[in-house]
Scaffold this motif. Structure first.
Motif, PDB file in Angstrom:
ATOM      1  N   TYR A  66      42.806   8.101 -12.484  1.00  0.00           N
ATOM      2  CA  TYR A  66      41.579   7.286 -13.213  1.00  0.00           C
ATOM      3  C   TYR A  66      41.629   6.066 -13.056  1.00  0.00           C
ATOM      4  O   TYR A  66      40.469   5.283 -12.711  1.00  0.00           O
ATOM      5  N   THR A  67      42.479   5.401 -13.048  1.00  0.00           N
ATOM      6  CA  THR A  67      42.913   3.818 -12.944  1.00  0.00           C
ATOM      7  C   THR A  67      42.122   3.458 -11.365  1.00  0.00           C
ATOM      8  O   THR A  67      41.511   2.714 -11.140  1.00  0.00           O
ATOM      9  N   PHE A  68      42.651   4.499 -10.476  1.00  0.00           N
ATOM     10  CA  PHE A  68      42.209   4.214  -9.056  1.00  0.00           C
ATOM     11  C   PHE A  68      40.710   4.401  -8.946  1.00  0.00           C
ATOM     12  O   PHE A  68      40.192   3.573  -8.131  1.00  0.00           O
ATOM     13  N   ILE A  69      40.203   5.292  -9.485  1.00  0.00           N
ATOM     14  CA  ILE A  69      38.730   5.548  -9.437  1.00  0.00           C
ATOM     15  C   ILE A  69      37.908   4.307 -10.115  1.00  0.00           C
ATOM     16  O   ILE A  69      36.999   4.023  -9.460  1.00  0.00           O
ATOM     17  N   GLN A  70      38.727   3.799 -11.047  1.00  0.00           N
ATOM     18  CA  GLN A  70      37.757   2.472 -11.556  1.00  0.00           C
ATOM     19  C   GLN A  70      38.003   1.431 -10.709  1.00  0.00           C
ATOM     20  O   GLN A  70      37.083   0.662 -10.733  1.00  0.00           O
ATOM     21  N   SER A  95      45.455  -5.353  -8.211  1.00  0.00           N
ATOM     22  CA  SER A  95      46.482  -4.886  -9.302  1.00  0.00           C
ATOM     23  C   SER A  95      46.042  -3.371  -9.753  1.00  0.00           C
ATOM     24  O   SER A  95      46.834  -2.763  -9.895  1.00  0.00           O
ATOM     25  N   ASN A  96      44.707  -2.823  -9.670  1.00  0.00           N
ATOM     26  CA  ASN A  96      44.371  -1.619 -10.045  1.00  0.00           C
ATOM     27  C   ASN A  96      45.162  -0.546  -9.101  1.00  0.00           C
ATOM     28  O   ASN A  96      45.313   0.360  -9.338  1.00  0.00           O
ATOM     29  N   LEU A  97      44.874  -0.905  -7.822  1.00  0.00           N
ATOM     30  CA  LEU A  97      45.447  -0.196  -6.752  1.00  0.00           C
ATOM     31  C   LEU A  97      47.273   0.128  -6.686  1.00  0.00           C
ATOM     32  O   LEU A  97      47.598   1.343  -7.017  1.00  0.00           O
ATOM     33  N   ILE A  98      47.682  -1.275  -7.006  1.00  0.00           N
ATOM     34  CA  ILE A  98      49.251  -1.288  -7.287  1.00  0.00           C
ATOM     35  C   ILE A  98      49.516  -0.384  -8.518  1.00  0.00           C
ATOM     36  O   ILE A  98      50.595   0.251  -8.571  1.00  0.00           O
ATOM     37  N   SER A  99      48.888  -0.524  -9.658  1.00  0.00           N
ATOM     38  CA  SER A  99      49.096  -0.110 -11.015  1.00  0.00           C
ATOM     39  C   SER A  99      49.049   1.661 -10.583  1.00  0.00           C
ATOM     40  O   SER A  99      49.705   2.419 -11.328  1.00  0.00           O
ATOM     41  N   SER A 100      47.856   1.955  -9.922  1.00  0.00           N
ATOM     42  CA  SER A 100      47.638   3.447  -9.967  1.00  0.00           C
ATOM     43  C   SER A 100      48.679   4.243  -9.234  1.00  0.00           C
ATOM     44  O   SER A 100      49.144   5.288  -9.366  1.00  0.00           O
TER      45      SER A 100
END
Length: 170
Positions: free
Chosen positions: A161-165, A60-65
């Protein structure tokens, strides 16, 4: 705080668009329609994002970013489109609000505070779109391109930022 700032960011593309429309007679109605749609689409997007989160928890974080990056890039690239078209108010408000759907899918996947973002997006959109339509009608000419760039860069920054997190916290 991130939800309030993001509500402002999604309203900036409307400002950029509405600054190009000097002949809108029903500014209040268009601003209200756009604000309402900027709240309805995130409700749908958050629901879809939450559903996708349950299915794609690890991704989800990868798709979101990726989604946020693509939307930000689209805002920046759309600043080159200079066509003037007469569009009915409802269609114009709908078109100006569609991006909040895809942005809110990303935020739904990140489990951000849904209602804070929705209210923020609606209020910022109403106030800024009304001001933009008023300014467009006046003799003061402000180009919307810098605002599109600002919104696009902000969404790209959030995506990075989302991707790094997601890398730090798998």
């Amino acid at each position: 705080m991130q939800e309030i700032l993001t509500g402002l960011i999604v309203a900036l593309d409307v400002v950029a668009l509405y600054l190009l429309l000097p002949d809108v007679k029903q500014r209040f109605i268009l601003s209200a329609w756009t604000a309402i749609l900027h709240m309805v689409f995130p409700i749908i997007g958050f629901s879809l994002g939450t559903w996708m989160l349950n299915i794609l928890l690890q991704w989800s974080n990868l798709i979101s970013s990726i989604l946020l990056f693509a939307i930000g890039l689209q805002l920046i690239l759309s600043s080159k489109n200079r066509q003037t078209i007469t569009i009915p108010l409802a269609i114009l408000a709908l078109t100006a609000s569609l991006d909040t759907f895809s942005v809110s899918i990303s935020f739904g996947m990140l489990n951000l505070q849904k209602y804070l973002f929705i209210v923020s997006a609606g209020l910022w959109t109403f106030v800024l779109s009304y001001i933009s339509l008023y300014v467009a009608k006046s003799s003061l000419k402000i180009k919307g391109d810098p605002l599109k760039w600002l919104a696009g860069i902000a969404l790209i920054a959030i995506s990075i930022y989302t991707f790094i997190q997601s890398i730090d916290y798998p």
